[in-house]
Design a protein around this motif. Structure first.
Motif, PDB file in Angstrom:
ATOM      1  N   PRO A  82      45.072  45.861  41.705  1.00  0.00           N
ATOM      2  CA  PRO A  82      44.365  46.339  42.903  1.00  0.00           C
ATOM      3  C   PRO A  82      42.889  45.963  42.850  1.00  0.00           C
ATOM      4  CG  PRO A  82      45.792  48.056  42.020  1.00  0.00           C
ATOM      5  CD  PRO A  82      45.782  46.948  41.003  1.00  0.00           C
ATOM      6  N   GLY A  83      42.377  45.477  43.969  1.00  0.00           N
ATOM      7  CA  GLY A  83      40.972  45.086  44.045  1.00  0.00           C
ATOM      8  C   GLY A  83      40.674  43.679  43.572  1.00  0.00           C
ATOM      9  N   TRP A  84      41.716  42.907  43.219  1.00  0.00           N
ATOM     10  CA  TRP A  84      41.511  41.554  42.697  1.00  0.00           C
ATOM     11  C   TRP A  84      40.726  40.683  43.668  1.00  0.00           C
ATOM     12  CZ3 TRP A  84      43.182  37.373  45.471  1.00  0.00           C
ATOM     13  CH2 TRP A  84      44.101  37.624  46.493  1.00  0.00           C
ATOM     14  N   SER A  85      40.943  40.879  44.981  1.00  0.00           N
ATOM     15  CA  SER A  85      40.358  39.976  45.971  1.00  0.00           C
ATOM     16  C   SER A  85      38.848  40.101  46.064  1.00  0.00           C
ATOM     17  CB  SER A  85      40.983  40.235  47.350  1.00  0.00           C
ATOM     18  OG  SER A  85      40.775  41.581  47.756  1.00  0.00           O
ATOM     19  N   GLY A  86      38.279  41.193  45.559  1.00  0.00           N
ATOM     20  CA  GLY A  86      36.834  41.361  45.609  1.00  0.00           C
ATOM     21  C   GLY A  86      36.080  40.411  44.706  1.00  0.00           C
ATOM     22  N   PHE A  87      36.793  39.748  43.811  1.00  0.00           N
ATOM     23  CA  PHE A  87      36.147  38.841  42.861  1.00  0.00           C
ATOM     24  C   PHE A  87      36.642  37.404  43.017  1.00  0.00           C
ATOM     25  CE2 PHE A  87      36.063  43.084  41.161  1.00  0.00           C
ATOM     26  CZ  PHE A  87      34.780  43.214  40.647  1.00  0.00           C
ATOM     27  N   MET A  88      37.292  37.120  44.130  1.00  0.00           N
ATOM     28  CA  MET A  88      37.879  35.802  44.358  1.00  0.00           C
ATOM     29  C   MET A  88      37.234  35.191  45.593  1.00  0.00           C
ATOM     30  SD  MET A  88      40.377  33.610  43.396  1.00  0.00           S
ATOM     31  CE  MET A  88      41.476  34.601  42.404  1.00  0.00           C
ATOM     32  N   GLN A  89      36.353  34.198  45.410  1.00  0.00           N
ATOM     33  CA  GLN A  89      35.663  33.579  46.528  1.00  0.00           C
ATOM     34  C   GLN A  89      35.565  32.072  46.323  1.00  0.00           C
ATOM     35  OE1 GLN A  89      31.961  35.456  47.769  1.00  0.00           O
ATOM     36  NE2 GLN A  89      32.532  37.391  46.821  1.00  0.00           N
ATOM     37  N   GLY A  90      35.398  31.358  47.428  1.00  0.00           N
ATOM     38  CA  GLY A  90      35.167  29.925  47.366  1.00  0.00           C
ATOM     39  C   GLY A  90      36.359  29.166  46.826  1.00  0.00           C
TER      40      GLY A  90
END
Length: 508
Positions: free
Chosen positions: A460-468
């Protein structure tokens, strides 16, 4: 479905009918020998030959039909609307409704015919990058052919003797920067040694897009949207592999920057480039490969380390979304201000005499100093006074939430995933703060907005650290692998339909 012998059955959710295809992408037959319905043109994984179909997550495969012993494809160059991530829809140029364009897969030795229709408002041409074909088919406008006019058509036809990772793209420079590229895979007659169980291709692209403008600035030299196969993290689709699979990743780059692509948790070897397969004597252990402009790199590894492993460009600014210069004074300043306005820094024209060659245009923030480059005076962060620091952290220390953004899974930066506060009261007194504190983290998570079968089981919350330029290689035990494959099979297939062939005018 507990071993690699069942790999075919799980890949793409293909049925037994496709499994019986005698040769990868071999032409189906019927009485006329000319063509078949496009729904029978699906790309099959062939277990017996040791060759597997290349998966291009978030990019469809381009169907084909047989015509007189030639595989016939159809590409339409056209403006497209592309969703880089939830809520971020931009205007690009591409092929068949998307950028990058659909993936073409053929066999070494095939004769192919590619019909290219131009639905753009200006001329274009198609270059087959790295192909050893007759010059009149090369697609270089002015030297090998006339450009394809708006509303026009050109038919390219040639026999392919090469094998490897190739690509097609417009040979108009600014059109390339608008997204006009696609993967072109030439499978070898004999499977490479050692053969792989999973094979993926990813196109690396970059765009300069202002927050209030959906159109990229193709003249810009700095970029704030970085994509894998037309998606920016966390909207990128993870690569799903089974524990102990041998995996090939093919990276293709057509932009202004080189990209050091890094894989967590595994060591790979570089087995090929845009020129084809490399001799084993050149293979050496690596975990980062530099994919240069107009290059391709094939890497292979055994997925022997279970987990959800990041694969990403390691340039720090390429691990973020929508970076742009901040205009006007920030909350604090130290030393001499630097930079020009966001529009000028990104090369946007505003009618000023002398542009775009004037001193006010081009990169400046953090590079130029003094009066000549401080029109709007963006400033760096410096420490606050004790009084202002206390006011700045009041929301955090008094359990008050940050302003909400639509779609975000909002939470305070209070260490809900680590059991302790993440931001000390003295944070605002530290020169340079904040850097990542409000750009990535639990409060920026959007797990539900990017939900898909391939994301099943992520923390849970993995997407908050996945960019670009980021995605995962998910190395899964058989039961979890089978679960995700079953979830994918339940989804309605998103087939790429072959465009109609009703137009007969062409320039060849």
């Amino acid at each position: 479905m507990k071993n690699r012998r069942d790999f075919l059955r799980n890949t793409f959710g293909l049925g037994a009918g496709l499994a019986a295809v005698p040769r990868l992408f071999a032409a189906p037959t019927q009485a006329s020998g000319e063509s078949m319905d496009m729904e029978h043109m699906s790309h099959a994984t062939q277990r017996n030959s040791g060759i597997v179909s290349v998966e291009t997550p978030d990019v469809p495969q381009l169907p084909w039909r047989m015509s007189g012993g030639t595989k016939e494809f159809h590409l339409i160059a056209e403006p497209v609307k592309q969703e880089l991530m939830p809520g971020k829809i931009v205007n690009l140029w591409g092929y068949n409704g998307r950028a990058p364009g659909p993936t073409i897969q053929v066999n070494q030795g095939d004769r192919v015919r590619i019909i290219v229709d131009n639905h753009l408002p200006e001329p274009t041409s198609m270059h087959w990058h790295g192909f050893e074909i007759p010059v009149e088919m090369d697609g270089a406008p002015g030297s090998s052919q006339d450009p394809i006019p708006p509303g026009g058509r050109f038919i390219y036809e040639f026999t392919l003797h090469q094998a490897g990772t190739f690509f097609y793209h417009s040979h108009m420079a600014m059109q390339e920067m608008m997204g006009m590229i696609g993967t072109f895979i030439m499978h070898p007659k004999k499977a490479y040694d050692p053969p792989v169980d999973k094979d993926f291709a990813i196109i690396l692209q970059e765009f300069a897009i202002l927050p209030n403008n959906p159109i990229p600035n193709s003249m810009n030299m700095e970029f704030n949207w970085l994509t894998f196969n037309g998606k920016a993290g966390p909207a990128t689709t993870p690569l799903i592999v089974r524990l102990k699979d041998r995996v090939r990743l093919r990276f293709i780059n057509l932009g202004m920057d080189h990209h050091p692509i890094h894989l967590h948790g595994h060591t790979f070897v570089v087995t090929g480039t845009e020129g084809g397969r490399q001799p084993k004597t050149t293979w050496g252990p690596k975990n980062t490969v530099l994919v240069g402009v107009a290059e391709a790199a094939d890497v292979e590894f055994v997925a022997n380390n279970p987990g959800d492993w990041m694969v990403h460009c390691h340039l720090p600014h390429h691990m973020m979304n929508q970076m742009s210069s901040t205009v006007g004074p920030l909350t604090r300043r130290t030393g001499m201000p630097a930079g020009v306005s966001m529009e000028n820094g990104m090369g946007m024209l505003d009618g000023t005499p002398g542009v775009p060659l004037g001193d006010d245009y081009g990169s400046s923030l953090g590079r130029g100093m003094g009066v000549g480059s401080t029109n709007d005076q963006p400033t760096t962060n410096g420490p606050l006074s004790q009084e202002r620091a206390k006011q700045a952290v009041a929301a955090t220390t008094q359990n008050q939430e940050m302003p909400r953004m639509p779609g975000m899974q909002h939470g305070q930066m209070r260490g809900t995933q680590h059991g302790e506060e993440q931001l000390p009261e003295s944070a605002n007194q530290v020169p340079g703060f904040p850097q990542d504190a409000f750009m990535e983290g639990p409060m920026m998570a959007m797990d539900k907005m990017v939900d898909k079968p391939e994301n099943y089981g992520l923390r849970p919350g993995w997407s908050g650290f996945m960019q670009g330029m980021m995605t995962f290689v998910r190395v899964l035990p058989p039961d979890m692998y089978d679960k995700i494959m079953a979830l994918k099979a339940q989804q309605s297939p998103n087939k790429q339909q072959m465009p109609g062939m009703e137009h007969h005018h062409h320039g060849s």
